[in-house]
Design a protein around this motif. Structure first.
Motif, mmCIF file in Angstrom:
data_model
loop_
_atom_site.group_PDB
_atom_site.id
_atom_site.type_symbol
_atom_site.label_atom_id
_atom_site.label_comp_id
_atom_site.label_asym_id
_atom_site.label_seq_id
_atom_site.Cartn_x
_atom_site.Cartn_y
_atom_site.Cartn_z
ATOM 1 N N ASP A 20 -3.085 3.732 -2.047
ATOM 2 C CA ASP A 20 -3.385 2.121 -3.255
ATOM 3 C C ASP A 20 -2.745 1.009 -2.893
ATOM 4 O O ASP A 20 -1.719 1.448 -2.215
ATOM 5 C CB ASP A 20 -2.508 3.146 -4.226
ATOM 6 C CG ASP A 20 -2.655 2.478 -5.961
ATOM 7 O OD1 ASP A 20 -2.427 0.957 -5.741
ATOM 8 O OD2 ASP A 20 -1.933 2.637 -6.839
ATOM 9 N N ALA A 43 -10.146 7.458 -1.419
ATOM 10 C CA ALA A 43 -9.603 8.323 -1.066
ATOM 11 C C ALA A 43 -10.458 9.209 -0.518
ATOM 12 O O ALA A 43 -11.848 8.835 -0.341
ATOM 13 C CB ALA A 43 -9.492 8.901 -2.654
ATOM 14 N N VAL A 92 -5.100 10.000 -0.302
ATOM 15 C CA VAL A 92 -5.079 8.965 -0.907
ATOM 16 C C VAL A 92 -3.926 7.435 -0.834
ATOM 17 O O VAL A 92 -3.162 7.420 -0.704
ATOM 18 C CB VAL A 92 -4.825 9.425 -2.794
ATOM 19 C CG1 VAL A 92 -4.667 7.828 -3.613
ATOM 20 C CG2 VAL A 92 -5.846 10.596 -3.197
ATOM 21 N N ALA A 108 0.681 -1.359 -0.381
ATOM 22 C CA ALA A 108 -0.116 0.331 -0.039
ATOM 23 C C ALA A 108 0.652 1.591 0.268
ATOM 24 O O ALA A 108 1.875 1.686 0.695
ATOM 25 C CB ALA A 108 -1.410 -0.393 1.184
ATOM 26 N N ARG A 140 -8.239 1.605 -5.429
ATOM 27 C CA ARG A 140 -7.233 2.755 -4.451
ATOM 28 C C ARG A 140 -8.609 3.663 -3.475
ATOM 29 O O ARG A 140 -9.626 2.917 -4.409
ATOM 30 C CB ARG A 140 -7.256 3.906 -5.523
ATOM 31 C CG ARG A 140 -5.998 3.460 -6.548
ATOM 32 C CD ARG A 140 -5.573 4.211 -7.492
ATOM 33 N NE ARG A 140 -5.557 5.595 -7.540
ATOM 34 C CZ ARG A 140 -4.744 6.532 -7.033
ATOM 35 N NH1 ARG A 140 -3.405 5.789 -6.995
ATOM 36 N NH2 ARG A 140 -4.877 8.019 -7.212
#
Length: 263
Positions: free
Chosen positions: A251, A259, A249, A187, A257
């Motif tokens: 990932d 946000a 954010v 991540a 993903r």
């Protein structure tokens, strides 16, 4: 006497987490933690906060696992992780910003959420049982915050305060990856120009192991993980301080993903 102290601490912590604004005047004085004799009492206080939330119309939708990284357990002198509950009204909707007005010193954690399709009732739940019972997983943010003035300094303080659970946001659910692929998940948390790396292996070596621990922990207290429960399995990234104006954010590669805007 102990029962009255438990109820009083639960009420004070619950009220501190439901104030419209959060500052020193609404936080619980750390001196009150002198009443916390042990972990059994700490979990009783956490249970009292849960019952107050339910009495006020709240609904428990799952659980969170904390202290899933050994270095953090060492900091608190913990022999095992810690558990808290998740409330429906603390789960942010898609596109909903995180309001900091009612939070003291919020921090963001990046997690893998497990959404169970089956109950996990057995006393010897394994990571494989967890994978078989999981309907979907999702990238998630957990926002942690302490209602103690100055933050939790001891393990009982942390547990009594619902293991710092404050808010959460789930991303889009996906089919659970194979076990070998789940532990390979990495991540990246981005907050403006800041980046914080993370890995699923930071969560007890395998996030499914954290859920298995939770199942066994709940069974010791007469509860169990049920179908439909959401479990935040532990943070992949180091908890990171956030403030109004931030955009978070995360990932998580093949998990997707997520946000979140902070206001």
């Amino acid at each position: 006497m102990r029962k009255n102290l438990t109820a009083d601490l639960g009420r004070r912590l619950w009220q501190a987490g439901n104030e419209a604004t959060a500052d020193d005047s609404t936080a619980v004085d750390a001196a009150a933690a002198d009443q916390l004799d042990d972990l059994e009492m700490a979990y009783a206080v956490e249970s009292a906060t849960r019952e107050l939330a339910i009495a006020a119309g709240g609904r428990v939708i799952g659980y969170k696992v904390g202290l899933t990284a050994q270095p953090v357990r060492d900091t608190f002198g913990a022999d095992e992780p810690a558990a808290g509950h998740l409330l429906a009204d603390r789960l942010l909707g898609d596109g909903e910003p995180l309001a900091t007005a009612g939070l003291f010193a919020p921090m963001a954690e990046v997690e893998i959420a497990f959404i169970l399709g089956e109950a996990l009732p057995g006393p010897q739940v394994t990571a494989e049982d967890v994978r078989n019972a999981t309907a979907a997983v999702a990238p998630a943010f957990e926002i942690v915050d302490s209602r103690w003035r100055g933050g939790a300094r001891t393990l009982p303080m942390l547990v009594a305060d619902n293991t710092n659970a404050a808010r959460a946001l789930l991303g889009s659910p996906v089919a659970p990856p194979a076990s070998a692929d789940l532990v390979k998940i990495t991540a990246t948390l981005s907050i403006g120009s800041r980046t914080v790396p993370g890995s699923a292996t930071a969560v007890m070596g395998d996030p499914a192991e954290a859920v298995a621990w939770l199942a066994q922990h709940l069974l010791r207290g007469g509860r169990r993980l049920e179908a439909g429960d959401i479990v935040l399995s532990g943070t992949l990234c180091a908890p990171t301080a956030i403030s109004a104006g931030d955009r978070l954010v995360a990932d998580l590669g093949e998990l997707g993903r997520i946000a979140l805007d902070v206001i």
